[in-house]
Each structure stands twice: as structure tokens, then as C-alpha cells.
Design an enzyme around this catalytic site. Structure first.
Site, mmCIF file in Angstrom:
data_model
loop_
_atom_site.group_PDB
_atom_site.id
_atom_site.type_symbol
_atom_site.label_atom_id
_atom_site.label_comp_id
_atom_site.label_asym_id
_atom_site.label_seq_id
_atom_site.Cartn_x
_atom_site.Cartn_y
_atom_site.Cartn_z
ATOM 1 C CG ASN A 150 -0.361 -0.031 2.506
ATOM 2 O OD1 ASN A 150 0.681 -0.647 2.695
ATOM 3 N ND2 ASN A 150 -0.965 0.638 3.455
ATOM 4 N N GLY A 226 2.044 -6.158 7.175
ATOM 5 C CA GLY A 226 1.123 -6.762 6.210
ATOM 6 C C GLY A 226 -0.159 -7.161 6.902
ATOM 7 C CB THR A 228 -4.396 -9.702 10.979
ATOM 8 O OG1 THR A 228 -4.270 -8.324 11.332
ATOM 9 C CG2 THR A 228 -4.571 -10.530 12.238
ATOM 10 C CB THR A 230 0.480 -12.538 6.151
ATOM 11 O OG1 THR A 230 -0.502 -12.362 5.142
ATOM 12 C CG2 THR A 230 1.751 -13.056 5.530
ATOM 13 C CD GLU A 248 4.088 -1.984 13.458
ATOM 14 O OE1 GLU A 248 2.908 -1.616 13.584
ATOM 15 O OE2 GLU A 248 4.939 -1.828 14.348
ATOM 16 C CB CYS A 282 -2.451 0.148 7.956
ATOM 17 S SG CYS A 282 -1.052 1.245 8.266
ATOM 18 C CD GLU A 461 7.706 -0.954 11.680
ATOM 19 O OE1 GLU A 461 6.797 -0.299 11.121
ATOM 20 O OE2 GLU A 461 8.446 -1.745 11.074
#
Ligand code: NAD
Length: 480
Positions: A150, A226, A228, A230, A248, A282, A461
Site C-alpha cells: 500500500n 502486512g 493479520t 499472514t 505491524e 492501514c 516501530e
């Protein structure tokens, strides 16, 4: 047609298998480049290069690492137009957005960590006359960095920059849906003089390349952004191997609007927080809760403004809504709009795909969509759609809106609009979220912790948190 290459040990090379797959341009639906279909053998090559480079990179004085990161940052700035155009073509996002947000932020990430590492310090704990403890922060090793489509270069560099600054070397995988700017970054790294093997970029599918990175026995930490589902899969592989993990993940962010807000500011920001990047951020607020006193007024104004958004060629300056990233994603979003109808929702605007003219006729466009009349508990209001689709719901009390806002499995970001600071604080304290924006959205200070709670992720992060992640604290106790 451009054939992308892997960047391994400082060289741009073909995948060992010599296999490629197609890269589509979302605005036209046409194939425009070829992506290496790499596998675990390419990951192993990348790992060996990163392991060898670690010996020298991890002990290089931080001032020298800093210089190279700052050089990468300035080359990204120098190539702003080229990178922004590549990002827009690869992702479908408006060129203007790529030029003003994505690429400047990628440069800022390298600049921030290139300078940040110079100010990074560790603790010491004195035991008075008895002993002194000091903490070393040592780079962990070869880091695996995996990113989504994204905000391609923006999020890719958000992991790579702190990893390299901290002294780790990296095996990285960009999304196979938007690999182009990661490829261009490899050219920039070569020009910047990044030593061979310090950063390795392996292109390909998540199930092959991503999986090989995550399950590699000698890659001790994984930074992933990416979905949830995954993330859950990655955790199931990495946790029993005791890897350090930063995840994340997805979100279903609430946007809470009280009647006492600054209405005009709220309305124009809500347009962005709903539909920027076709709603594929996101942090976008996809569930909008409005105090009942202003619900009808907001509904009319919001729908009118949304109908005026120009949907078109991402390369056109006037375009506000470009293409969504892939045909598959377009179908997913449309299926959620159908679900919303079945769940009793009323489509106030949008709700359909858009077919543009000429070379854009096969592109993946969706009209920005506003839905009302849904229960806060229904699937449309609980599951991440990740497109230009929002629901609006009235509320009467603070407790009621908190209950609805906190009802999902997610907890990434939330937005609160009110001029009453006490109310804003109550919301901030009680919302399940890693980030709360009061009277603003996506206002970012890179020093702040960034991440989510619940199914939106694990770890943070940003700022020194990322440098903490990419280093291991080691306490040394000296008896005096
Ligand atoms: P995704 O999970 O499908 O893919 C992300 C990356 O993981 C890609 O590079 C992909 O190839 C790789 N991958 C896929 N399967 C893998 C596997 N088995 N092992 C290792 N790697 C694998 O996500 P996406 O569709 O690219 O991105 C959209 C999602 O990302 C949304 O859910 C969005 O909310 C989330 N996101 C979160 C943040 C955040 O900061 N929390 C930021 C941006 C996007």
C-alpha cells in the site's frame, strides 16, 4: 518490457531459476514488467552475502554508517520525480500523493535513522561502591524485512533504514504486487556506495521468498508489515524458533466525531482519512461514528463532498482517487460492498466499480463508498476491507461510542474530533489503539512509537523503539 532483478551482494542479478511473473499496472490492467520468481535458493544467496557483510558493517563506526544512509536519503530526494512516477504506475495511487507523501517519507526514513543512530545511547546502572553495570546494544545479525503494497517504498524503507543504522545487515522482500521502487532503491544503494551484501533485496512471492526468510534458521529477527492472517502464520513459524518479531498488521480504525468539534476542519480531514490512497492506508478510519446531534448534517455534507472526488488516471494532477492495487483486491472490496447490502446497509454513494475510457478501461477503479444503517457488530463493521469504503453510524453517549469503537479484534489507530480536552483525554485513555489522533489524522513525528494492539500487531516501530528492536541489550556487570 522491464525485467526486475534481485539485488544480492551488491549486484543486480537474475533469479537462479530464471523464472519471472507478470507485474500489472493497476490503472490500465495491463502487464508492464516482469518480477523475479525467486525461491529459497536466492534467499540463501542473499543470506550468505548478508552474513559475510555483517562482520564489517556491524563494527563500522556509526558515523560512517550514517554518512551512507544520508547519501541514500539525498539520492531518493534527487530522484523524487522518477520514483514517484514509478510508485504511481506500480500501485495505482495518484502521482501527486506519491510525490508529496510516499517518496519524501522514504527519504525522511533514511535521513531520520541516519542521524538518529548518532544520538542512540544505552544505560548504565551504578551499584554505588559495589559494581557498575553498563548495557551494550549490539546489532542482532541478519534481519529479515518484509513489507506490503500500500505504501511500497515508504514502508520498505521504514524497516530497512533502522536495521542498517543499528548495524544489522538485511535480507528484504518487498510486496510482489508493487516491487518497482524497491528495485530502483537497489540502484540507488549501489550509487550511494553501500558495501556489498549489507542490503539484499529478493523479489518474489510471499509463499516462497517470504516463507524462506521467515523460516531461515540463521535469520534471528523478522520485521513484518502486512495482513493479520499472514502475521499469524509468520508468528507460528518464527515463535518456536525464538526469533525477535515485529508485526505491524491490519486495522479497522474508528473515527469518532463529537458535535463540539471544529466542523470544517473535521470534514476536510475526514475526507482524507477515509479515502486517501483509495482507502488503502492501514491508518484510514473506516468506521465513522458521529454524535447524533450532527449526524444528518454530517451525512449530507460528507456524501456531497465524496461525490465530487475526481476518479481518474493516477498520473493526472486533478485525480483524487486512482486505481486500487489489483483486480483481486478490487473484487474483494466489491464483495464487501455486496455483503454490506445483505447485512442491511444503505449505500449513500459509490458502491460500484468505475470503468474509465480508452487505455484505462481495464483499470481497477472503485467509486468512494459510504454506507449507513449497519449494526456495529456486523461483518462489514468488524472485518478489514482496505479500500475506499466507510460506514457511518450515529451515537449518543461517550460510553456507547467507546463500546462500538473497541468492539473489533483490531487496535491500530483511532481519531477523535472534539474541542473538549477532558473528553478527548477520556477517549484517548480508553480506546484500544496504539495511536490516537485528536483533531488530526496521519500527523507523524518519526520519534513516536508506531504500532497496534490486539490483532493489529506486536511491537513498535519508530524512533528509538526500532533501534531497540534491531539491537540486543547485553548487560555487563563490573565488580569494583
Ligand atoms: P500481505 O500480508 O498479503 O503481504 C505482506 C507481505 O508479506 C508481502 O510482501 C507478501 O509477499 C508477504 N507474505 C505473504 N505471505 C507470506 C508468508 N507466508 N511468509 C512470509 N511473507 C509472506 O499484506 P498486503 O495485502 O501486502 O498488505 C495489506 C495489509 O497490510 C493490510 O492488512 C494492512 O492493514 C496491512 N498494513 C499494516 C500496516 C501497519 O503499519 N500496521 C501498514 C500497512 C499495511
Amino acid at each position: 518490457m522491464i525485467k526486475l532483478k534481485n539485488y544480492i551482494n551488491g549486484q543486480l542479478i537474475e533469479p537462479i531459476s530464471n523464472l519471472y511473473f507478470d507485474n500489472y499496472q493497476p490503472s490500465t490492467g495491463k502487464v508492464y514488467s516482469q518480477i523475479p520468481d525467486s525461491d529459497e535458493k536466492d534467499v540463501e544467496l542473499a543470506y550468505v552475502a548478508a552474513k559475510n557483510a555483517f562482520h564489517s558493517w556491524s563494527v563500522l563506526p556509526k558515523e560512517q554508517r550514517s554518512k551512507i544512509l544520508l547519501k541514500i536519503s539525498s539520492l531518493i530526494e534527487k530522484n523524487l520525480d522518477k520514483l514517484a512516477l514509478a510508485e504511481s504506475i506500480d500501485n495505482g495511487k495518484p502521482l501527486k500523493l506519491a510525490k508529496t507523501v510516499d517518496i519524501p517519507r522514504a527519504a525522511a526514513n533514511f535521513n531520520f535513522y541516519g542521524t538518529g543512530i548518532l544520538h542512540y545511547a544505552a544505560n548504565s546502572h551504578s551499584m554505588e561502591e559495589t559494581a557498575v553495570n553498563y548495557t551494550l546494544r549490539q546489532p542482532v545479525g541478519v534481519a529479515g524485512c518484509i513489507s506490503p503494497w500500500n505504501l511500497p517504498l515508504y514502508l520498505f524503507s521504514w524497516k530497512i533504514a533502522p536495521a542498517l543504522a543499528a548495524g544489522c545487515t538485511v535480507v528484504a522482500k518487498p510486496s510482489e504486487i508493487t516491487p518497482m521502487t524497491a528495485f530502483l532503491l537497489s540502484e540507488i544503494c549501489i550509487e550511494a556506495g553501500l558495501p556489498n551484501g549489507v542490503l539484499n533485496i529478493v523479489h518474489g512471492l510471499g509463499s516462497k521468498v517470504g516463507n524462506a526468510i521467515v523460516s531461515h534458521p540463521n535469520i534471528p529477527l523478522i520485521s513484518f508489515t502486512g495482513g493479520t492472517v499472514t502475521g499469524k502464520h509468520i508468528a507460528s513459524i518464527a515463535a518456536p524458533m525464538f526469533k525477535k518479531l515485529s508485526l505491524e498488521l491490519g486495522g479497522k480504525n474508528p473515527n469518532i466525531i463529537f458535535a463540539d468539534c471544529d466542523y470544517d476542519k473535521m470534514l476536510s480531514t475526514t475526507m482524507h482519512s477515509s479515502f486517501a490512497n483509495q482507502g488503502q492506508i492501514c491508518l484510514c478510519g473506516s468506521r465513522i461514528f458521529i454524535e447524533r446531534k450532527i449526524y444528518e448534517k454530517f451525512k449530507v455534507d460528507f456524501v456531497n463532498k465524496t461525490k465530487q472526488l475526481t476518479i481518474g488516471n493516477p498520473l493526472d494532477e486533478k485525480t483524487k482517487i486512482g486505481a486500487v492495487v489489483s483486480k483481486q483486491h478490487q473484487e474483494k472490496i466489491l464483495s464487501y460492498i455486496e455483503l454490506a447490502k445483505k447485512e442491511g446497509g444503505t449505500i449513500l454513494c459509490g458502491g460500484n466499480k468505475i470503468i474509465l475510457e480508452n487505455e484505462l478501461s481495464q483499470g481497477y477503479y472503485i467509486a468512494p463508498t459510504i454506507i449507513e444503517g449497519l449494526d456495529y457488530n456486523c461483518r462489514t463493521n468488524q472485518e478489514e476491507i482496505f479500500g475506499p469504503v466507510v460506514t457511518i453510524t450515529p451515537f449518543d453517549t461517550e460510553d456507547e461510542v467507546l463500546k462500538m469503537a473497541n468492539s473489533t479484534i483490531y487496535g491500530l489507530a483511532s481519531v477523535v474530533w472534539t474541542e473538549n480536552i477532558t473528553k478527548a483525554q477520556k477517549m484517548a485513555n480508553q480506546l484500544h489503539a496504539g495511536i490516537v489522533w485528536i483533531n488530526c489524522w496521519l500527523l507523524r513525528d518519526l520519534r513516536t512509537p508506531f504500532g497496534g494492539v490486539k490483532a493489529s500487531g506486536v511491537g513498535r516501530e519508530g524512533g528509538f523503539e526500532a533501534l531497540d528492536f534491531f539491537t540486543e541489550p547485553k548487560n555487563v556487570c563490573i565488580k569494583l
